[in-house]
Design a protein around this motif. Structure first.
Motif, mmCIF file in Angstrom:
data_model
loop_
_atom_site.group_PDB
_atom_site.id
_atom_site.type_symbol
_atom_site.label_atom_id
_atom_site.label_comp_id
_atom_site.label_asym_id
_atom_site.label_seq_id
_atom_site.Cartn_x
_atom_site.Cartn_y
_atom_site.Cartn_z
ATOM 1 N N TRP A 207 0.800 -1.220 0.000
ATOM 2 C CA TRP A 207 0.000 0.000 0.000
ATOM 3 C C TRP A 207 0.841 1.283 0.000
ATOM 4 O O TRP A 207 0.481 2.236 -0.712
ATOM 5 C CB TRP A 207 -0.959 0.001 1.183
ATOM 6 C CG TRP A 207 -1.771 1.260 1.254
ATOM 7 C CD1 TRP A 207 -1.709 2.250 2.177
ATOM 8 C CD2 TRP A 207 -2.761 1.676 0.298
ATOM 9 N NE1 TRP A 207 -2.590 3.257 1.889
ATOM 10 C CE2 TRP A 207 -3.251 2.934 0.731
ATOM 11 C CE3 TRP A 207 -3.275 1.115 -0.879
ATOM 12 C CZ2 TRP A 207 -4.229 3.622 0.041
ATOM 13 C CZ3 TRP A 207 -4.251 1.812 -1.564
ATOM 14 C CH2 TRP A 207 -4.717 3.050 -1.110
ATOM 15 N N PRO A 208 1.938 1.387 0.780
ATOM 16 C CA PRO A 208 2.746 2.624 0.699
ATOM 17 C C PRO A 208 3.241 2.923 -0.707
ATOM 18 O O PRO A 208 3.295 4.091 -1.111
ATOM 19 C CB PRO A 208 3.908 2.340 1.662
ATOM 20 C CG PRO A 208 3.364 1.373 2.634
ATOM 21 C CD PRO A 208 2.442 0.498 1.837
ATOM 22 N N VAL B 133 1.712 1.984 -3.561
ATOM 23 C CA VAL B 133 0.538 2.423 -4.327
ATOM 24 C C VAL B 133 0.171 3.858 -3.975
ATOM 25 O O VAL B 133 -0.130 4.674 -4.859
ATOM 26 C CB VAL B 133 -0.647 1.471 -4.065
ATOM 27 C CG1 VAL B 133 -1.913 1.990 -4.744
ATOM 28 C CG2 VAL B 133 -0.326 0.067 -4.540
ATOM 29 N N GLU B 134 0.217 4.173 -2.686
ATOM 30 C CA GLU B 134 -0.113 5.532 -2.247
ATOM 31 C C GLU B 134 0.886 6.546 -2.797
ATOM 32 O O GLU B 134 0.519 7.659 -3.211
ATOM 33 C CB GLU B 134 -0.126 5.590 -0.719
ATOM 34 C CG GLU B 134 -0.573 6.924 -0.160
ATOM 35 C CD GLU B 134 -0.614 6.910 1.356
ATOM 36 O OE1 GLU B 134 -1.202 7.831 1.952
ATOM 37 O OE2 GLU B 134 -0.041 5.977 1.962
ATOM 38 N N MET B 135 2.151 6.176 -2.830
ATOM 39 C CA MET B 135 3.177 7.079 -3.343
ATOM 40 C C MET B 135 2.950 7.395 -4.807
ATOM 41 O O MET B 135 3.031 8.559 -5.234
ATOM 42 C CB MET B 135 4.553 6.439 -3.145
ATOM 43 C CG MET B 135 5.687 7.234 -3.766
ATOM 44 S SD MET B 135 7.267 6.377 -3.632
ATOM 45 C CE MET B 135 8.307 7.445 -4.633
ATOM 46 N N ALA C 25 0.136 7.119 -6.482
ATOM 47 C CA ALA C 25 -1.093 7.899 -6.628
ATOM 48 C C ALA C 25 -0.819 9.373 -6.363
ATOM 49 O O ALA C 25 -1.323 10.253 -7.067
ATOM 50 C CB ALA C 25 -2.164 7.370 -5.674
ATOM 51 N N ARG C 26 0.027 9.639 -5.367
ATOM 52 C CA ARG C 26 0.405 11.018 -5.066
ATOM 53 C C ARG C 26 1.240 11.614 -6.187
ATOM 54 O O ARG C 26 1.072 12.790 -6.541
ATOM 55 C CB ARG C 26 1.180 11.045 -3.740
ATOM 56 C CG ARG C 26 1.790 12.401 -3.375
ATOM 57 C CD ARG C 26 0.784 13.515 -3.379
ATOM 58 N NE ARG C 26 -0.335 13.226 -2.501
ATOM 59 C CZ ARG C 26 -1.447 13.968 -2.465
ATOM 60 N NH1 ARG C 26 -1.585 15.000 -3.279
ATOM 61 N NH2 ARG C 26 -2.428 13.652 -1.638
#
Length: 271
Positions: free
Chosen positions: A178-179, A181-183, A185-186
């Motif tokens: 998840w980190p 994927v979140e990165m 996306a950001r």
């Protein structure tokens, strides 16, 4: 070939060596295709293959030190390894190209608000047509990136990635998926944020010019304010771009530094 080498006293597994070269080349060519400072999409295939082979020759003697086991030779496992190599290369290449796409978007917004979005030029590094200011911003970003040595950081990160994710292993993702994927996306959202921020001064100048001619049209309806405002917005946007150029370059320098930090963060998230 193996038998001939054995007769010469050379113990080399030709099959596994060729598979190793293929995996290394997959990761490197993915980065070369995405990173504008290494080739980009418009570079001829021969050039990209030459750059990829040059890096492969340099790094091939080192990759064996990081491997735990041999490269799988069965088709299914080798195909999964190829997908993994392309995935790692995509992560590094996307971080390298993110700020370039952002400044190119800023140029398109600038030409849109100035009313000159129909003036399009071919951007060799993107392989597609872009606006005049989009091309200018892209080339300016490329010069700044190379001047600051950002390509050195990314090439070093590419070589380091073979230690972080060896050819015969999959990324462990010890921090979780998840980190990562979140990165990304950001990063995708930052493309729009950076683009709008860089285009804001010109957009404001064009808006003020259009409002001024709108008020003038209310005072003197006989004046064709619409057609008079078109060249005025072009000139006002160009002047504001020159005035805001120092701020523009400072933002580009800051984001270049951030991209070099992000590529190291990607390597940490792959561990």
């Amino acid at each position: 070939m193996d038998e001939a080498l054995k007769q010469l006293g050379i113990q080399v597994d030709i099959t596994r060596s060729m598979l190793t070269v293929a995996l290394v080349l997959t990761r490197i060519l993915t980065v070369v295709t995405l990173a504008p400072f290494l080739g980009g999409k418009q570079a001829p295939p021969e050039v990209k293959m030459g750059i990829g082979m040059a890096f492969t020759i340099i790094i091939f003697p080192l990759v064996g030190r990081f491997q735990v086991g041999p490269i799988p030779v069965d088709p299914l496992n080798f195909f999964l390894m190829v997908i993994k190599e392309a995935f790692v290369g995509f992560l590094l290449g996307f971080v390298a190209a993110e700020v370039f796409y952002a400044v190119e978007m800023a140029g398109k917004i600038v030409d849109l608000v100035r009313g000159t979005n129909q003036v399009q030029l071919m951007v060799p590094q993107l392989g597609e047509r872009s606006s005049a200011f989009g091309d200018l911003n892209y080339q300016l970003m490329l010069v700044i990136f190379l001047f600051l040595g950002g390509h050195h950081v990314f090439i070093a990160a590419l070589f380091e990635s073979f230690r972080v994710v060896p050819l015969d292993q999959y990324p462990p993702f010890t921090a979780g998926l998840w980190p990562l994927v979140e990165m990304f996306a950001r990063l995708s959202a930052d493309i729009f944020t950076i683009g709008v921020t860089l285009a804001a001064p010109v957009a404001i100048a064009s808006l003020i010019t259009e409002l001024s001619f709108g008020l003038l049209n209310r005072v003197a309806p006989q004046i064709n304010a619409y057609f008079m405002a078109m060249p005025a917005k072009v000139y006002a946007g160009s002047v504001m771009f020159l005035v805001a150029l120092p701020m523009f370059m400072r933002i580009l320098i800051d984001h270049t530094g951030e991209s070099t930090v992000l590529v190291r963060k990607v390597l940490l998230l792959l561990q």
